[in-house]
Design a protein around this motif. Structure first.
Motif, mmCIF file in Angstrom:
data_model
loop_
_atom_site.group_PDB
_atom_site.id
_atom_site.type_symbol
_atom_site.label_atom_id
_atom_site.label_comp_id
_atom_site.label_asym_id
_atom_site.label_seq_id
_atom_site.Cartn_x
_atom_site.Cartn_y
_atom_site.Cartn_z
ATOM 1 N N ASP A 189 -4.754 -2.978 -12.233
ATOM 2 C CA ASP A 189 -3.564 -2.250 -12.694
ATOM 3 C C ASP A 189 -3.925 -0.762 -12.829
ATOM 4 O OD1 ASP A 189 -1.102 -1.546 -13.758
ATOM 5 O OD2 ASP A 189 -1.631 -2.158 -15.807
ATOM 6 N N TYR A 190 -3.776 -0.007 -11.739
ATOM 7 C CA TYR A 190 -4.114 1.417 -11.764
ATOM 8 C C TYR A 190 -3.235 2.164 -10.774
ATOM 9 C CZ TYR A 190 -6.803 0.457 -7.507
ATOM 10 O OH TYR A 190 -7.169 0.075 -6.254
ATOM 11 N N HIS A 191 -3.198 3.503 -10.924
ATOM 12 C CA HIS A 191 -2.420 4.363 -10.039
ATOM 13 C C HIS A 191 -3.282 5.177 -9.083
ATOM 14 C CE1 HIS A 191 0.736 4.123 -13.389
ATOM 15 N NE2 HIS A 191 1.352 3.655 -12.315
ATOM 16 N N LEU A 192 -4.404 5.703 -9.583
ATOM 17 C CA LEU A 192 -5.168 6.708 -8.837
ATOM 18 C C LEU A 192 -6.648 6.347 -8.777
ATOM 19 C CD1 LEU A 192 -3.630 9.888 -10.544
ATOM 20 C CD2 LEU A 192 -2.965 8.924 -8.324
ATOM 21 N N GLN A 193 -7.308 6.820 -7.700
ATOM 22 C CA GLN A 193 -8.758 6.748 -7.589
ATOM 23 C C GLN A 193 -9.317 8.161 -7.654
ATOM 24 O OE1 GLN A 193 -10.526 4.278 -4.460
ATOM 25 N NE2 GLN A 193 -8.480 3.493 -3.991
ATOM 26 N N ALA A 194 -10.226 8.381 -8.581
ATOM 27 C CA ALA A 194 -10.878 9.690 -8.693
ATOM 28 C C ALA A 194 -12.379 9.512 -8.511
ATOM 29 C CB ALA A 194 -10.582 10.315 -10.054
ATOM 30 N N GLU A 195 -13.006 10.467 -7.833
ATOM 31 C CA GLU A 195 -14.458 10.428 -7.616
ATOM 32 C C GLU A 195 -15.095 11.614 -8.314
ATOM 33 O OE1 GLU A 195 -15.213 10.338 -3.468
ATOM 34 O OE2 GLU A 195 -14.434 8.311 -3.182
ATOM 35 N N VAL A 196 -16.136 11.345 -9.124
ATOM 36 C CA VAL A 196 -16.851 12.403 -9.833
ATOM 37 C C VAL A 196 -18.347 12.165 -9.684
ATOM 38 C CG1 VAL A 196 -15.003 12.752 -11.520
ATOM 39 C CG2 VAL A 196 -16.830 11.119 -12.021
ATOM 40 N N PHE A 197 -19.107 13.252 -9.682
ATOM 41 C CA PHE A 197 -20.558 13.100 -9.677
ATOM 42 C C PHE A 197 -21.012 12.504 -11.001
ATOM 43 C CE2 PHE A 197 -20.177 16.410 -6.373
ATOM 44 C CZ PHE A 197 -20.942 15.810 -5.376
ATOM 45 N N LYS A 198 -22.178 11.888 -10.994
ATOM 46 C CA LYS A 198 -22.639 11.187 -12.182
ATOM 47 C C LYS A 198 -22.909 12.141 -13.344
ATOM 48 C CE LYS A 198 -24.394 6.944 -10.153
ATOM 49 N NZ LYS A 198 -25.538 6.013 -10.005
ATOM 50 N N GLU A 199 -23.251 13.388 -13.018
ATOM 51 C CA GLU A 199 -23.442 14.355 -14.091
ATOM 52 C C GLU A 199 -22.129 14.581 -14.852
ATOM 53 O OE1 GLU A 199 -24.291 14.730 -11.024
ATOM 54 O OE2 GLU A 199 -26.485 14.908 -10.986
ATOM 55 N N LYS A 200 -21.033 14.683 -14.107
ATOM 56 C CA LYS A 200 -19.721 14.840 -14.730
ATOM 57 C C LYS A 200 -19.327 13.577 -15.479
ATOM 58 C CE LYS A 200 -15.593 16.603 -15.408
ATOM 59 N NZ LYS A 200 -15.361 17.749 -16.323
ATOM 60 N N TRP A 201 -19.642 12.428 -14.899
ATOM 61 C CA TRP A 201 -19.303 11.166 -15.531
ATOM 62 C C TRP A 201 -20.028 10.990 -16.871
ATOM 63 C CZ3 TRP A 201 -16.314 7.398 -16.539
ATOM 64 C CH2 TRP A 201 -16.784 6.163 -16.983
ATOM 65 N N ALA A 202 -21.262 11.453 -16.935
ATOM 66 C CA ALA A 202 -22.021 11.317 -18.180
ATOM 67 C C ALA A 202 -21.329 12.026 -19.334
ATOM 68 C CB ALA A 202 -23.426 11.866 -17.981
ATOM 69 N N LYS A 203 -20.641 13.139 -19.026
ATOM 70 C CA LYS A 203 -19.914 13.872 -20.067
ATOM 71 C C LYS A 203 -18.530 13.270 -20.310
ATOM 72 C CE LYS A 203 -22.216 18.209 -18.816
ATOM 73 N NZ LYS A 203 -22.003 19.600 -18.321
ATOM 74 N N LEU A 204 -17.905 12.830 -19.235
ATOM 75 C CA LEU A 204 -16.526 12.351 -19.339
ATOM 76 C C LEU A 204 -16.435 11.019 -20.071
ATOM 77 C CD1 LEU A 204 -13.578 12.921 -18.480
ATOM 78 C CD2 LEU A 204 -14.069 11.684 -16.358
ATOM 79 N N ARG A 205 -17.402 10.158 -19.895
ATOM 80 C CA ARG A 205 -17.317 8.811 -20.434
ATOM 81 C C ARG A 205 -17.304 8.771 -21.963
ATOM 82 N NH1 ARG A 205 -22.725 5.868 -18.588
ATOM 83 N NH2 ARG A 205 -21.637 4.148 -19.650
ATOM 84 N N SER A 206 -17.807 9.844 -22.577
ATOM 85 C CA SER A 206 -17.841 9.868 -24.049
ATOM 86 C C SER A 206 -16.520 10.293 -24.674
ATOM 87 C CB SER A 206 -18.959 10.803 -24.528
ATOM 88 O OG SER A 206 -18.723 12.128 -24.081
ATOM 89 N N ARG A 207 -15.579 10.754 -23.873
ATOM 90 C CA ARG A 207 -14.289 11.180 -24.407
ATOM 91 C C ARG A 207 -13.466 9.976 -24.853
ATOM 92 N NH1 ARG A 207 -11.581 15.631 -20.334
ATOM 93 N NH2 ARG A 207 -13.338 17.100 -20.179
ATOM 94 N N PRO A 208 -12.729 10.139 -25.932
ATOM 95 C CA PRO A 208 -11.821 9.059 -26.344
ATOM 96 C C PRO A 208 -10.577 9.049 -25.451
ATOM 97 C CG PRO A 208 -11.619 10.910 -27.843
ATOM 98 C CD PRO A 208 -12.740 11.252 -26.902
ATOM 99 N N PHE A 209 -9.960 7.892 -25.327
ATOM 100 C CA PHE A 209 -8.713 7.777 -24.575
ATOM 101 C C PHE A 209 -7.541 8.136 -25.481
ATOM 102 C CE2 PHE A 209 -11.531 4.808 -22.257
ATOM 103 C CZ PHE A 209 -11.454 5.383 -20.998
ATOM 104 N N PRO A 210 -6.475 8.669 -24.886
ATOM 105 C CA PRO A 210 -6.275 8.890 -23.456
ATOM 106 C C PRO A 210 -6.955 10.173 -22.978
ATOM 107 C CG PRO A 210 -4.331 9.585 -24.645
ATOM 108 C CD PRO A 210 -5.245 8.987 -25.671
ATOM 109 N N TRP A 211 -7.388 10.152 -21.700
ATOM 110 C CA TRP A 211 -7.859 11.363 -21.057
ATOM 111 C C TRP A 211 -6.663 12.112 -20.476
ATOM 112 C CZ3 TRP A 211 -12.102 8.700 -17.582
ATOM 113 C CH2 TRP A 211 -13.129 8.230 -18.407
ATOM 114 N N PHE A 212 -6.957 13.327 -20.004
ATOM 115 C CA PHE A 212 -5.954 14.072 -19.230
ATOM 116 C C PHE A 212 -6.484 14.282 -17.812
ATOM 117 C CE2 PHE A 212 -4.966 15.444 -23.604
ATOM 118 C CZ PHE A 212 -3.623 15.126 -23.639
#
Length: 634
Positions: free
Chosen positions: A576-599
């Motif tokens: 159940d999703y709308h979009l696929q986004a690709e990020v480098f793992k360095e960016k993912w390491a920072k992004l994953r700690s954010r609480p939902f919802p993201w923007f």
């Protein structure tokens, strides 16, 4: 007992003489017939093949009766021979004829099967290298079919030696003249001389078993060689290349292609021209890319159209021109390399050189080619002794050895692993840059196409959907299929909001959001797209086209993370999703700690506004064309 039996060896002498002569005749007739039938695709092929193999299934007495009718006193051949006072019936010639007729199908069928097992790309490659059909038959087909031809010869000899029914009817049983071993066995058994019959049976059994053993040994030896060849492959490959161009400069090279061909699932209809800048043919599997190359090389024939290379007409349906491959002067690099396995590397490259060169010139040319692809000193090796990358380099050197006016590369990197692909790709780029003629590069890999070629032609289902500079095609695809083929993963049916207050906004229906655009909205808008690597994730929603999102699932590669995002509300399941986004793992390491919802932010200038394929009005546009601004979801 045996001394009495073998006091008169005439049956053995007659049988061996007839079998040897019949085998020699059968060998040449069988191979010739097999070669003609291998290349014949006209009407009545099944009937002709049935006639040639009929003696294999007909009872020997029937074959003998037909031969008797044919060579008898009142038969057509019998009458002809009688004019020169010559008769075949009841002579040793009759034993040879009967043995030849019954053994022929075995040789023919075995040779035809051996020819059919030859990789057709080897034959096609030989044609593109300028070889005549006779040269291909003599230097490629016969050597590669040698194990099968050996088996067919042995089986034909055994069949000739054991022939009984046809021989008895045509030649009779004249001791010392036409009585062969099988006939001698029959009359010995009939006369009660069982010891004599048994002795001749032992002779036949020993010979037959010996022949079967020889055939089996030959097949096993071939199988062992194949296994050894597969195990001998290594993965070594030099890391630096310096290609030395050998082709002469061609004044204003140009290839013009305008062809149509009815294929199984679609009609191939392409029209384009290219000069000395490399042209990449990009498209999905089965789109018709390779077939275009084969038509240019003369390996396939279009239904109609024209192919012109440097002002020389290669194919013109209206004028009845269709030059054979050997006269087109086109270098073709096959996907599976198509190196002749029975020839050394030196012999493979020399195969493409112009005829009539001295041995010294051939040696110099070959060594020059080997050095150019960093394989100097390896000319005495066979293809099986090289790695995949080395084989590809040999194939490339061979394709250029004939100094072709056009170089056609058919998925040249698809059979290599990642490491070898990177190394060979560098060589191909260097080769293309140094080649003075026309170059076409076929691939379904968009990254390869982008790295190798400046200009691209995108083919889908036999049609050209777009062509031009690679930057324009990748950054501004105009139709949905082009965007898909160039790697865009996010699409939604879309309609323009035809309102004076929002002339630059569209409704992304599947994504459930209104998007502001930076480019003019096409009148026939059908979809909106967004590339996976162009998403950004701001801390706030202060920018246009910024929406709340939740993570449905992730997918990991060695360098990147693919994020599957659900807009507006949390996801109910991984699907159940709308979009696929690709990020480098360095960016993912920072992004994953954010609480939902993201923007998630879809930059207006990055939106891809797409028209329907073939300029047809999409179903969704028709469905929503009368929808007002008030009726569209916010």
């Amino acid at each position: 007992m045996f001394e009495e039996v073998f006091s008169d060896l005439s049956p053995a002498f007659i049988s061996f003489r007839a079998a040897i002569i019949a085998t020699i005749i059968t060998f040449f007739l069988g191979i010739t017939s097999a070669r003609l039938m291998f290349g014949y695709h006209g009407k009545g092929k099944g009937l002709i093949d049935g006639i040639l193999t009929a003696p294999l299934v007909l009872p020997p007495t029937v074959v003998g009766f037909l031969l008797l009718v044919l060579f008898g006193r009142y038969g057509p051949l019998g009458k002809l021979l009688s004019t020169v006072n010559f008769s075949v019936i009841f002579t040793w010639y009759a034993t040879v004829i009967a043995a030849t007729v019954v053994a022929f199908p075995l040789m023919y069928k075995t040779a035809l099967g051996a020819f059919k097992q030859i990789d057709t790309s080897l034959l096609a490659c030989a044609r593109t290298l300028g070889a005549s059909e006779w040269t291909i038959f003599w230097r490629v087909m016969l050597p590669l079919a040698k194990p099968g031809l050996f088996s067919g010869t042995m089986l034909a000899f055994a069949r000739s030696l054991g022939e009984f029914g046809a021989t008895l009817m045509l030649a009779g049983s004249i001791p010392g003249r036409t009585q062969t071993i099988p006939v001698a066995i029959f009359f010995a058994a009939e006369g009660g001389r069982m010891d004599e019959a048994f002795a001749w049976v032992i002779v036949i059994l020993v010979i037959s078993l010996g022949i079967i053993t020889a055939v089996n040994w030959s097949e096993e030896a071939t199988s062992r060689k194949k296994i050894k060849r597969e195990r001998s492959q290594d993965s070594s490959l030099d890391l630096e290349y310096h290609f030395f161009p050998i082709s002469e400069t061609i004044s204003q090279p140009e290839l013009i292609v305008n062809i149509q061909k009815q294929l199984q699932n679609f009609i191939l209809d392409v029209s384009f021209s290219t000069q000395n800048q490399p042209l990449g043919l990009l498209g999905g599997s089965g789109a018709g890319k390779s077939f275009v190359l084969r038509c240019i090389a003369g390996l396939e024939t279009p239904d109609r159209g024209q192919i012109i290379l440097n002002g020389r007409v290669l194919y013109d349906s209206e004028r009845g021109i269709n030059l054979p491959s050997c006269q087109r002067n086109i270098g073709y690099l096959f996907q599976n390399y198509a190196l002749f396995p029975h020839l050394t590397i030196t012999e493979n490259i020399a195969f493409a050189l112009p005829k009539g060169l001295s041995s010294r010139m051939i040696k110099q040319q070959v060594e020059r080619q080997l050095v150019s692809v960093q394989l100097g000193g390896m000319g005495d090796r066979y293809p099986r002794e090289l790695s995949g990358g080395q084989q590809q380099r040999v194939a490339l050197a061979r394709a250029l050895a004939s100094q072709p006016e056009a170089l056609l590369l058919d998925e040249p990197l698809s059979a290599l692993d990642t490491h070898l692909r990177d190394q060979v790709e560098k060589l191909i780029i260097s080769t293309i840059n140094d080649h003075d003629g026309v170059t076409l590069f076929v691939t379904h890999n968009l990254e390869e196409a982008y790295r190798v070629c400046e200009n691209l032609l995108v083919i889908d289902q036999g049609e050209i959907v777009t062509q031009g500079r690679k930057q324009d095609i990748f950054e501004h695809p105009s139709v949905l299929r082009v965007a898909q083929l160039t790697g865009c993963k996010n699409f939604s049916p879309a309609i323009a909001l035809n309102h004076h207050l929002s002339p630059d906004k569209i409704d992304a229906i599947d994504w459930g959001c209104i998007l502001q655009t930076a480019e003019p909205i096409p009148e026939t808008l059908s979809h909106v797209g967004f590339r996976a690597h162009q998403f950004t994730f701001p801390e706030t929603n202060n920018h246009p086209n910024t929406f709340r999102c939740w993570l449905a699932m992730t997918s990991e590669t060695q360098h990147r993370m693919t994020l599957y995002l659900k807009l507006h509300r949390p996801s109910n399941s991984p699907d159940d999703y709308h979009l696929q986004a690709e990020v480098f793992k360095e960016k993912w390491a920072k992004l994953r700690s954010r609480p939902f919802p993201w923007f998630v932010h879809l930059a207006p200038e990055r939106l891809i506004l797409l028209q329907p394929n073939n300029q047809q009005v999409s179903r969704l546009e028709t469905q929503y064309q009368n929808t007002t601004v008030e009726g569209i979801k916010n």
